[in-house]
Design an enzyme around this catalytic site. Structure first.
Site, mmCIF file in Angstrom:
data_model
loop_
_atom_site.group_PDB
_atom_site.id
_atom_site.type_symbol
_atom_site.label_atom_id
_atom_site.label_comp_id
_atom_site.label_asym_id
_atom_site.label_seq_id
_atom_site.Cartn_x
_atom_site.Cartn_y
_atom_site.Cartn_z
ATOM 1 N N LYS A 12 -2.773 -8.755 -7.165
ATOM 2 C CA LYS A 12 -3.609 -8.718 -5.967
ATOM 3 C C LYS A 12 -2.788 -7.508 -5.327
ATOM 4 O O LYS A 12 -1.813 -7.526 -4.923
ATOM 5 C CB LYS A 12 -3.471 -9.835 -5.193
ATOM 6 C CG LYS A 12 -4.680 -9.780 -4.084
ATOM 7 C CD LYS A 12 -4.033 -10.279 -2.990
ATOM 8 C CE LYS A 12 -2.747 -9.377 -2.007
ATOM 9 N NZ LYS A 12 -3.311 -8.261 -1.216
ATOM 10 N N TRP A 46 0.837 -1.305 -0.232
ATOM 11 C CA TRP A 46 0.073 0.100 -0.051
ATOM 12 C C TRP A 46 0.648 1.296 0.011
ATOM 13 O O TRP A 46 0.310 2.273 -0.217
ATOM 14 C CB TRP A 46 -0.724 0.072 1.158
ATOM 15 C CG TRP A 46 -0.103 -0.369 2.472
ATOM 16 C CD1 TRP A 46 0.064 -1.377 3.141
ATOM 17 C CD2 TRP A 46 0.628 0.869 3.151
ATOM 18 N NE1 TRP A 46 0.896 -1.297 4.247
ATOM 19 C CE2 TRP A 46 1.398 -0.164 4.317
ATOM 20 C CE3 TRP A 46 0.873 1.982 3.094
ATOM 21 C CZ2 TRP A 46 2.106 0.601 5.333
ATOM 22 C CZ3 TRP A 46 1.803 2.720 3.971
ATOM 23 C CH2 TRP A 46 2.424 1.873 5.056
ATOM 24 N N ASN A 47 2.093 1.042 0.471
ATOM 25 C CA ASN A 47 2.801 2.632 0.565
ATOM 26 C C ASN A 47 3.181 3.228 -0.710
ATOM 27 O O ASN A 47 3.166 4.437 -0.742
ATOM 28 C CB ASN A 47 4.084 2.208 1.352
ATOM 29 C CG ASN A 47 5.102 1.556 0.819
ATOM 30 O OD1 ASN A 47 4.702 0.566 -0.052
ATOM 31 N ND2 ASN A 47 6.368 1.464 1.331
ATOM 32 N N GLU A 98 10.824 -7.943 -3.445
ATOM 33 C CA GLU A 98 11.216 -6.629 -2.972
ATOM 34 C C GLU A 98 10.635 -6.573 -1.482
ATOM 35 O O GLU A 98 9.591 -6.346 -1.461
ATOM 36 C CB GLU A 98 10.639 -5.652 -3.818
ATOM 37 C CG GLU A 98 10.971 -5.913 -5.331
ATOM 38 C CD GLU A 98 12.570 -5.109 -5.590
ATOM 39 O OE1 GLU A 98 13.024 -4.418 -4.401
ATOM 40 O OE2 GLU A 98 13.124 -5.479 -6.594
ATOM 41 N N LEU A 99 11.606 -6.695 -0.531
ATOM 42 C CA LEU A 99 11.105 -6.690 0.890
ATOM 43 C C LEU A 99 11.529 -5.689 1.572
ATOM 44 O O LEU A 99 12.107 -4.405 1.072
ATOM 45 C CB LEU A 99 11.755 -7.976 1.547
ATOM 46 C CG LEU A 99 11.312 -9.396 0.705
ATOM 47 C CD1 LEU A 99 12.089 -10.609 1.137
ATOM 48 C CD2 LEU A 99 10.030 -9.398 0.458
ATOM 49 N N GLU A 106 13.088 -3.006 11.301
ATOM 50 C CA GLU A 106 12.224 -1.881 10.512
ATOM 51 C C GLU A 106 11.334 -1.043 11.146
ATOM 52 O O GLU A 106 10.336 -1.422 11.739
ATOM 53 C CB GLU A 106 11.798 -2.529 9.354
ATOM 54 C CG GLU A 106 11.215 -1.525 8.223
ATOM 55 C CD GLU A 106 10.697 -2.305 6.853
ATOM 56 O OE1 GLU A 106 9.820 -3.331 7.186
ATOM 57 O OE2 GLU A 106 10.816 -1.720 5.946
ATOM 58 N N CYS A 138 10.428 1.548 2.003
ATOM 59 C CA CYS A 138 11.389 0.477 2.292
ATOM 60 C C CYS A 138 12.752 1.201 2.199
ATOM 61 O O CYS A 138 13.749 0.572 2.798
ATOM 62 C CB CYS A 138 11.274 -0.612 1.356
ATOM 63 S SG CYS A 138 11.076 -0.033 -0.341
ATOM 64 N N GLY A 155 6.584 -6.345 -0.443
ATOM 65 C CA GLY A 155 5.973 -6.223 0.844
ATOM 66 C C GLY A 155 7.145 -6.634 1.793
ATOM 67 O O GLY A 155 8.190 -6.362 1.793
ATOM 68 N N SER A 156 6.344 -7.183 2.949
ATOM 69 C CA SER A 156 7.398 -7.176 4.311
ATOM 70 C C SER A 156 8.283 -8.431 4.221
ATOM 71 O O SER A 156 7.818 -9.399 3.384
ATOM 72 C CB SER A 156 6.312 -7.321 5.519
ATOM 73 O OG SER A 156 5.769 -8.458 5.211
ATOM 74 N N ALA A 192 -2.661 -4.515 -2.289
ATOM 75 C CA ALA A 192 -2.835 -4.381 -0.943
ATOM 76 C C ALA A 192 -4.401 -3.962 -0.509
ATOM 77 O O ALA A 192 -4.914 -3.375 -1.123
ATOM 78 C CB ALA A 192 -1.755 -3.336 -0.291
HETATM 79 P P1 NAP Z 1 2.827 -6.999 3.792
HETATM 80 O O1 NAP Z 1 1.949 -7.065 5.008
HETATM 81 O O2 NAP Z 1 3.922 -8.027 3.508
HETATM 82 O O3 NAP Z 1 1.827 -6.943 2.508
HETATM 83 C C1 NAP Z 1 2.302 -6.719 1.201
HETATM 84 C C2 NAP Z 1 1.264 -7.381 0.147
HETATM 85 O O4 NAP Z 1 1.466 -8.882 0.572
HETATM 86 C C3 NAP Z 1 -0.344 -6.967 0.512
HETATM 87 O O5 NAP Z 1 -0.839 -6.971 -0.848
HETATM 88 C C4 NAP Z 1 -0.689 -8.031 1.539
HETATM 89 O O6 NAP Z 1 -2.086 -8.150 1.442
HETATM 90 C C5 NAP Z 1 0.072 -9.260 0.796
HETATM 91 N N1 NAP Z 1 -0.025 -10.522 1.846
HETATM 92 C C6 NAP Z 1 0.399 -10.370 3.363
HETATM 93 N N2 NAP Z 1 0.304 -11.438 3.594
HETATM 94 C C7 NAP Z 1 0.109 -12.608 2.633
HETATM 95 C C8 NAP Z 1 0.222 -13.993 2.508
HETATM 96 N N3 NAP Z 1 0.274 -14.772 3.506
HETATM 97 N N4 NAP Z 1 -0.028 -14.557 1.058
HETATM 98 C C9 NAP Z 1 -0.115 -13.641 0.193
HETATM 99 N N5 NAP Z 1 0.112 -12.321 0.212
HETATM 100 C C10 NAP Z 1 0.275 -11.691 1.317
HETATM 101 O O7 NAP Z 1 3.532 -5.664 3.728
HETATM 102 P P2 NAP Z 1 3.007 -4.131 3.827
HETATM 103 O O8 NAP Z 1 2.670 -3.614 5.147
HETATM 104 O O9 NAP Z 1 1.726 -4.042 2.736
HETATM 105 O O10 NAP Z 1 4.213 -3.304 3.241
HETATM 106 C C11 NAP Z 1 5.267 -2.611 3.826
HETATM 107 C C12 NAP Z 1 6.418 -3.443 3.642
HETATM 108 O O11 NAP Z 1 6.770 -3.641 2.268
HETATM 109 C C13 NAP Z 1 7.616 -2.969 4.316
HETATM 110 O O12 NAP Z 1 8.318 -3.784 4.880
HETATM 111 C C14 NAP Z 1 8.440 -2.430 3.373
HETATM 112 O O13 NAP Z 1 9.828 -2.025 3.474
HETATM 113 C C15 NAP Z 1 8.136 -3.147 2.058
HETATM 114 N N6 NAP Z 1 8.321 -2.617 0.660
HETATM 115 C C16 NAP Z 1 9.474 -2.861 0.013
HETATM 116 C C17 NAP Z 1 9.541 -2.237 -1.154
HETATM 117 C C18 NAP Z 1 10.739 -2.670 -2.053
HETATM 118 O O14 NAP Z 1 10.600 -2.250 -3.390
HETATM 119 N N7 NAP Z 1 11.686 -3.335 -1.600
HETATM 120 C C19 NAP Z 1 8.593 -1.288 -1.522
HETATM 121 C C20 NAP Z 1 7.615 -1.129 -0.921
HETATM 122 C C21 NAP Z 1 7.433 -1.590 0.305
HETATM 123 P P3 NAP Z 1 -3.095 -7.540 2.318
HETATM 124 O O15 NAP Z 1 -2.815 -6.163 2.282
HETATM 125 O O16 NAP Z 1 -4.445 -8.000 1.992
HETATM 126 O O17 NAP Z 1 -2.653 -7.883 3.809
#
Ligand code: NAP
Length: 474
Positions: free
Chosen positions: A166, A142-143, A242-243, A377, A276, A220-221, A168
Site C-alpha cells: 500500500k 510519499w517522500n 523505518e520511522l 521532526e 528522514c 513512515g512517521s 502513500a
Molecule cells: P505517515 O503519515 O506515517 O505515512 C506513511 C504511510 O503510512 C503512508 O502510506 C500512509 O498512508 C500510511 N499510514 C498512515 N496512517 C496509517 C494507519 N493508521 N495504518 C496504516 N497505514 C497508515 O508518514 P509520511 O508523512 O507519509 O512520511 C513521512 C515520514 O516518513 C517522516 O516521519 C519520515 O521521517 C519518515 N520516513 C522514514 C524513512 C526511513 O527510512 N526511516 C524514509 C522515508 C520517510 P496515507 O498516505 O494514505 O496516509
C-alpha cells in the site's frame, strides 16, 4: 490497483495532484475491504509456489526488473517529479537508487545460506535453513515514492516472500508504474499486489490482524509506526519499522567551516528537507559561527524554488498544505522565542509559484531547546543552527532526542571523528559525508526511529526465518 495479476479500476476514485501547481494529474481506485482481502488471498495462494522457486529463478526476475526500470529511468523520473515535486535530477537519482536495490538483492538471493553446527553429542547433527517469513504487508511514504518500494520488495521477493503493497495516497502513480515494471519482468500473478487507499487505517488493521500476513514492513512517521507496531504485536507479527528522524549535524572546531556549510546546504535542502535523514539541528562551534553562517546563508540565497522540470531549480514544493503550515509554524515559534532569521521564513507565492506549495529556503540561527524546531521532526527547507561552546556537551545535546536515525559530523581530526562516531546514538553517521546511503549499506534507526535495517545483508534477514534441524543418528 494490481491484484492477482489483474488491473482493478472499477471503484470509486481519489485524485492525485501535482504539488508544484495544484493540477490534477491522475486518479486511482480507493480500495474496499474486499479488495484488501482479495490481495491478501492472492499473495497467500501465490506463496505456495513462489517459495518453492529456486534462488536463481527469483534472482533472474529481479535482474530483469532492474533492466526494465533502468530502461524507463527518464519516464519514471518525470512521473515522480510531476507527482511528488522534486527536481528532475533528484528524481533520476532516486530511480537509480531504487533500481540499485533490485540488482543488489538479485545478487543476494543466491547467498542465503544455512549452517551446520557442531553438537556436543557424537550422534547428533544440527543444521539450519533460512526460509521466507511468508506474506508481507508493505506500507510506504510519499517522500521517496519509488526507492522506498524497491527497498522492501526486492529483499522480500529475493527470499521467496509474496506481498501486498500500500503506497502513500499522495504518490500512488509511482507505485502503479512500479507494478507495471514487475508485471513486465514476468513475476507470477499474486506474488506482488498493489492496493491504493484514501484511508490507510483499514489496510493497516488488516495487515496487522490477518493471520495470513506474517510480516509488516513499514516506512513512515514515528507516530503511525508506533501505532502499527502495537497492533502487530497483538498478533505476534514480525515488523520492520523505518520511522522519523531529527538528525543532528556537528561542526567541530577542527572542521573547515566553509566545507561544512557547503555539504550541509546540499544535504539539508535535498528533497526540500522532506527526508528522514535531513540534518535538522546544526550544531556549530562558536569559533566557526560567523564563517559558517555567512557561507551557509550565501549558498541558501542562491537556491531557486520552482517546477522540478526547469533546470536550475533545486527547491520543490512541500507535499501538502498541512506540511507547509507545520514548517511555517515551527519557524514562527522559533522567531517568537528569539531565533535570528538569516534568510527565508515565509511562503513563496510570486509568479509561477502561486499555485504550488513552496516555502522559502530558510536559515535560522540562535536556535535553543525551548523552540519546537529543536525537538520536533522538521520536514521542510529550514536549516536551524545552534551555536555551542563545549565539545562534550554537544554530543549529549545531539543525543538528546527520541530519534536515532542519522547524524552528521564535520571534523578534520581523526580522534574527534572516531569519538563522535562512537558516542552518537544513531543508526547512520556521515563523517564529512553527506550521502552515507547505498543499497549495499544498512539503513535504519535506533530508538524511536525504528526497528530493523533495510538494504545490505541485514536487509535480507528481515524477511527470513531460521529453521533448526536436530538429527539424532541411530
Ligand atoms: P505517515 O503519515 O506515517 O505515512 C506513511 C504511510 O503510512 C503512508 O502510506 C500512509 O498512508 C500510511 N499510514 C498512515 N496512517 C496509517 C494507519 N493508521 N495504518 C496504516 N497505514 C497508515 O508518514 P509520511 O508523512 O507519509 O512520511 C513521512 C515520514 O516518513 C517522516 O516521519 C519520515 O521521517 C519518515 N520516513 C522514514 C524513512 C526511513 O527510512 N526511516 C524514509 C522515508 C520517510 P496515507 O498516505 O494514505 O496516509
Amino acid at each position: 490497483m494490481y491484484i492477482d495479476g489483474q488491473w482493478v479500476t472499477e471503484r470509486s476514485h481519489f485524485l492525485v495532484t501535482n504539488p508544484a501547481s495544484g493540477d490534477v494529474i491522475g486518479e486511482v481506485p480507493d480500495c474496499t475491504s474486499e479488495d484488501i482481502d482479495a490481495a491478501i488471498t492472492a499473495a497467500s495462494e501465490a506463496l505456495k509456489s513462489w517459495k518453492q522457486t529456486t534462488a536463481y529463478e527469483r534472482s533472474g526476475l529481479l535482474y530483469r526488473a532492474w533492466e526494465i526500470m533502468l530502461s524507463r529511468k527518464q519516464e519514471l523520473a518525470e512521473l515522480m517529479t510531476r507527482e511528488q515535486g522534486k527536481p528532475l535530477k533528484a528524481s533520476l537519482n532516486e530511480v537509480q537508487y531504487g533500481a540499485d536495490f533490485l540488482l543488489w538483492f538479485a545478487e543476494e538471493a543466491k547467498r542465503i545460506n544455512g549452517q551446520t553446527i557442531p553438537s556436543s553429542r557424537d550422534n547428533q547433527r544440527f543444521i539450519t535453513q533460512k526460509v521466507p517469513v511468508g506474506v508481507v504487508g508493505a506500507i510506504t511514504p510519499w517522500n521517496y515514492p519509488i526507492s522506498m518500494i524497491t527497498r522492501k520488495l526486492a529483499p522480500a521477493l529475493a527470499v521467496g516472500c509474496t506481498l501486498v503493497l500500500k503506497p502513500a495516497e499522495q504518490t500512488p502513480l509511482c507505485a502503479k508504474a512500479m507494478a507495471e515494471v514487475f508485471e513486465e519482468a514476468g513475476f507470477p500473478a499474486g506474488v506482488i499486489n498493489v492496493i491504493t487507499s484514501r484511508d490507510p487505517a483499514p489496510v493497516g488493521e488488516a495487515f496487522c490482524s490477518d493471520p495470513r500476513i506474517r510480516k509488516l514492513a513499514f516506512t513512515g512517521s514515528t507516530a503511525v509506526g508506533k501505532k502499527l507496531n502495537a497492533q502487530a504485536a497483538a498478533h505476534m507479527k514480525r515488523v520492520s519499522m523505518e520511522l522519523g528522524g531529527h538528525a543532528p549535524a556537528i561542526v567541530f572546531p577542527d572542521a573547515d567551516p566553509a566545507h561544512a556549510a557547503k555539504g550541509l546546504s546540499l544535504v539539508k535542502f535535498l528533497n526540500t528537507g522532506q527526508a528522514c535523514i535531513s540534518p535538522n539541528r546544526i550544531f556549530v562551534h562558536r569559533v566557526h559561527a560567523e564563517a559558517f553562517l555567512a557561507e551557509l546563508t550565501a549558498r541558501v540565497c542562491r537556491l531557486k524554488a520552482g517546477s522540478g522540470f526547469e533546470a536550475g531549480n533545486s527547491i520543490g514544493p512541500l507535499i501538502n498544505e498541512a506540511a507547509l503550515q507545520k514548517v511555517d509554524s515551527q519557524v514562527q515559534d522559533a522567531l517568537a522565542k528569539g531565533a535570528t532569521l538569516y534568510t527565508g521564513g515565509h511562503r513563496l507565492t510570486d509568479g509561477e509559484l502561486r499555485g504550488g506549495l513552496f516555502y522559502a529556503p530558510t536559515v535560522l540561527a540562535g536556535v535553543t531547546p525551548e523552540m519546537r524546531i529543536y525537538y520536533e521532526e522538521t520536514f521542510g527547507p529550514v536549516a536551524p543552527v545552534v551555536i555551542y561552546g563545549d565539545e562534550d556537551d554537544v554530543l549529549a545535546m545531539a543525543n538528546d532526542t527520541e530519534y536515532g536515525l542519522a547524524a552528521y559530523v564535520y571534523s578534520n581530526n581523526l580522534s574527534t571523528a572516531v569519538k563522535a562516531f562512537e558516542a552518537l546514538e544513531f543508526g547512520i553517521i556521515g563523517i564529512n559525508d553527506i550521502n552515507p546511503t547505498s543499497a549495499a549499506a544498512p539503513f535504519g534507526g535506533m530508538k524511536s526511529s525504528g526497528l530493523g535495517r533495510e538494504g545490505a545483508q541485514e536487509g535480507i534477514e528481515e524477511y527470513l526465518e531460521t529453521k533448526l534441524g536436530g538429527f539424532a543418528l541411530g
